[in-house]
Design a protein around this motif. Sequence first.
Motif, PDB file in Angstrom:
ATOM      1  N   LYS A 179       1.074   4.000  -2.966  1.00  0.00           N
ATOM      2  CA  LYS A 179       0.744   5.398  -2.653  1.00  0.00           C
ATOM      3  C   LYS A 179       1.907   6.310  -3.052  1.00  0.00           C
ATOM      4  N   PHE A 211      -7.297  -3.359   0.925  1.00  0.00           N
ATOM      5  CA  PHE A 211      -7.634  -2.084   0.319  1.00  0.00           C
ATOM      6  C   PHE A 211      -8.082  -2.349  -1.107  1.00  0.00           C
ATOM      7  N   TYR A 244       0.839  -1.203   0.000  1.00  0.00           N
ATOM      8  CA  TYR A 244       0.000   0.000   0.000  1.00  0.00           C
ATOM      9  C   TYR A 244       0.877   1.257   0.000  1.00  0.00           C
ATOM     10  N   ARG A 260      -7.936  -1.234   5.347  1.00  0.00           N
ATOM     11  CA  ARG A 260      -8.970  -1.554   6.341  1.00  0.00           C
ATOM     12  C   ARG A 260      -8.520  -2.798   7.098  1.00  0.00           C
ATOM     13  N   GLU A 305      -9.239  -6.079  -5.072  1.00  0.00           N
ATOM     14  CA  GLU A 305      -9.154  -6.120  -3.611  1.00  0.00           C
ATOM     15  C   GLU A 305      -7.783  -6.708  -3.299  1.00  0.00           C
ATOM     16  N   ASP A 335      -3.695   6.011  -7.296  1.00  0.00           N
ATOM     17  CA  ASP A 335      -4.841   6.598  -6.594  1.00  0.00           C
ATOM     18  C   ASP A 335      -5.420   5.569  -5.623  1.00  0.00           C
ATOM     19  N   LEU A 336      -5.228   5.813  -4.345  1.00  0.00           N
ATOM     20  CA  LEU A 336      -5.757   4.950  -3.278  1.00  0.00           C
ATOM     21  C   LEU A 336      -6.626   5.816  -2.381  1.00  0.00           C
ATOM     22  N   PRO A 337      -7.918   5.937  -2.710  1.00  0.00           N
ATOM     23  CA  PRO A 337      -8.779   6.866  -1.984  1.00  0.00           C
ATOM     24  C   PRO A 337      -9.075   6.456  -0.542  1.00  0.00           C
ATOM     25  N   ASN A 338      -8.893   5.188  -0.208  1.00  0.00           N
ATOM     26  CA  ASN A 338      -9.181   4.713   1.149  1.00  0.00           C
ATOM     27  C   ASN A 338      -7.951   4.050   1.743  1.00  0.00           C
ATOM     28  N   PRO A 339      -7.790   4.136   3.065  1.00  0.00           N
ATOM     29  CA  PRO A 339      -6.646   3.483   3.721  1.00  0.00           C
ATOM     30  C   PRO A 339      -6.857   1.970   3.789  1.00  0.00           C
TER      31      PRO A 339
END
Length: 155
Positions: free
Chosen positions: A103, A122, A99, A114, A133, A108-112
């Motif tokens: 980044k 993610f 991740y 999880r 996923e 583009d990784l709009p969410n951290p």
Amino acid sequence: MTHQPAQREPSPSHPYGLDDRYHLQHIHLFASDINATIEFYTKWFDARVAWDGDYGGARNVFMKIGIGAMHLYEQPPRDLGRNAVHHIGMQVVGLRDLYDRMKAGGVDLPNPVREHFGGGYFMVKAPDDVLLEVFEAGVSRDPAVLEYYGVAKGK
């Protein structure tokens, strides 16, 4: 020059080979009639149900077909342009590291990440809007799920 990873002894975090860090683990399909979908893949492709339970507020069925896998999500497809395919699951070792590298590389990784069951995931769009996923199974999952992911052996 191609980078060669260091040899690793087999372990729960490297279940698919000494050097394998990434592999395609599953495809995730929406299913308007999940029982009919299970029946179709079982009848025609010798699929077997590895786990059937609630995940994310809906019935999910994890199936094995040979050494491949698919997840069925009990919900009609949302986007007919993508047919019934929701995402492709990529199981990795070192989720947080990947991740961070993605980044830093401008992906583009709009969410951290999880966190989930001692692992996490993610979501990221691949070219042509293919949704991935990216996940690490986590050690506190149901033993059947850990076996399904190749992280633990059945008893």
